[in-house]
Design a protein around this motif. Structure first.
Motif, short mmCIF file in Angstrom:
data_model
loop_
_atom_site.label_atom_id
_atom_site.label_comp_id
_atom_site.label_asym_id
_atom_site.label_seq_id
_atom_site.Cartn_x
_atom_site.Cartn_y
_atom_site.Cartn_z
N ILE A 20 0.83 -1.20 0.00
CA ILE A 20 0.00 0.00 0.00
C ILE A 20 0.87 1.25 0.00
CG2 ILE A 20 -1.66 1.33 1.36
CD1 ILE A 20 -2.84 -1.35 2.30
N LEU A 21 1.92 1.25 0.82
CA LEU A 21 2.81 2.41 0.90
C LEU A 21 3.55 2.63 -0.42
CD1 LEU A 21 4.08 4.67 2.51
CD2 LEU A 21 5.71 3.01 3.46
N THR A 22 4.07 1.55 -1.01
CA THR A 22 4.83 1.70 -2.26
C THR A 22 3.92 2.06 -3.44
OG1 THR A 22 4.74 -0.70 -2.62
CG2 THR A 22 6.70 0.19 -1.55
N ILE A 23 2.67 1.62 -3.41
CA ILE A 23 1.72 2.04 -4.45
C ILE A 23 1.57 3.55 -4.43
CG2 ILE A 23 -0.75 2.09 -5.03
CD1 ILE A 23 -0.85 -0.89 -4.38
N SER A 24 1.42 4.11 -3.25
CA SER A 24 1.27 5.56 -3.12
C SER A 24 2.50 6.29 -3.64
CB SER A 24 1.01 5.93 -1.65
OG SER A 24 -0.14 5.29 -1.15
N LEU A 25 3.68 5.81 -3.24
CA LEU A 25 4.91 6.47 -3.66
C LEU A 25 5.15 6.36 -5.17
CD1 LEU A 25 7.24 5.31 -0.74
CD2 LEU A 25 6.44 7.65 -1.17
N LYS A 26 4.96 5.16 -5.71
CA LYS A 26 5.24 4.96 -7.13
C LYS A 26 4.20 5.63 -8.02
CE LYS A 26 7.80 0.63 -6.59
NZ LYS A 26 7.89 -0.79 -6.98
#
Length: 288
Positions: A20-26
């Motif tokens: 979830i966190l990396t989806i937001s960042l990417k």
């Protein structure tokens, strides 16, 4: 319930949180740069989230104790996780390649590369840390689901490294076609990992034998346990998620009593189960 199953699902939750966190960042990195390479990286993170969620589900299924319908337990549920992740990877890879080909035919300039790179690098470091954590947990708990999730995340790490390299090349050379070309290469690489995960799932569901080094440990245990007048044959093995199963025929002299023979079988089974973690050994007594 298998040992440490309650702990295993905590690692699946860690993978979900990281996805979830990396989806937001990417997604943020793609949004501010317009890079199709970064878009491909963001799509892969959605696959990570779906895979981690399914892995959690399958790990929870393995907590169900054996019943009349499943006397050997529910350990094979973890193989559905690796197969599901492999299928998702293929779908994501096709989308990435398709988007890359379209952008290759119609290149567009990239923007705000500084912030985009910062977001992408941060997400890569998060995935690397979680992948290493899951790899250790997969080895510790002998979990196919956690190991598959770790391999998937490591693929995402190398994918991100390639994408960042491609975007930096565009920034240095001004050749916008490099970005979609890297995206296509990323898609093809992801397909390969999807194939590998699918193969792992098929091997497990088809009752593939234990690894040669594990079988060597078992045969050494048999040789060390059996008396000179007893021999073994028909050693068979299979793995079901975190559990392994082995069965073997033990041949003893025909004049042995039933009690003596079964005392030996109990000793053999205990020795085999002490040799490998989460092993269930079954022996059959026959006259020699």
């Amino acid at each position: 319930m298998l040992p440490d199953t309650a702990q295993r699902h905590h690692y699946a939750w860690l993978s979900i949180a990281a996805a979830i966190l990396t989806i937001s960042l990417k997604t943020g990195a793609w949004w501010i740069t317009g890079s199709v390479g970064l878009l491909s990286d963001a799509l892969e993170s959605f696959v990570n989230l779906a895979g981690a969620g399914f892995a959690l589900w399958m790990i929870l299924v393995t907590r169900t104790p054996p019943d009349d319908g499943h006397p050997f337990g529910h350990g094979k549920a973890e193989y559905f996780s690796s197969g599901f992740e492999g299928g998702l990877i293929f779908v994501a890879a096709l989308a990435i390649v398709g988007t890359g080909v379209q952008r290759l035919l119609h290149p567009e300039p990239l923007e705000a590369l500084g912030w985009g790179m910062a977001f992408s690098i941060l997400s890569t470091l998060i995935n690397l840390a979680v992948a290493l954590t899951l790899a250790r947990a997969g080895k510790r708990f002998n979990s196919i689901a956690l190991t598959a999730d770790s391999r998937h995340l490591m693929t995402d790490v190398w994918t991100s490294v390639g994408v960042v390299a491609g975007v930096l090349l565009v920034a240095l050379t001004g050749q916008n076609w490099l970005d979609p070309l890297i995206a296509i290469a990323v898609g093809l690489h992801i397909m390969l990992e999807g194939w590998r995960l699918g193969q792992t799932s098929v091997d497990g569901l088809m009752d593939r034998s234990l690894e040669p080094e594990q079988l060597a440990q078992l045969t050494a245990a048999l040789d060390a346990t059996l008396p000179p007048e007893a021999i073994y044959r028909n050693l068979k093995s299979r793995r079901a998620g975190a559990q392994s199963f082995v069965q073997v025929d033990i041949l003893v002299p025909g004049d042995w009593s039933v009690t003596r023979g079964h005392d030996l079988l109990d000793k053999v089974e205990a020795r085999l189960e002490a040799t490998l973690p989460d092993l269930v050994a079954t022996t059959h007594l026959e006259p020699r």
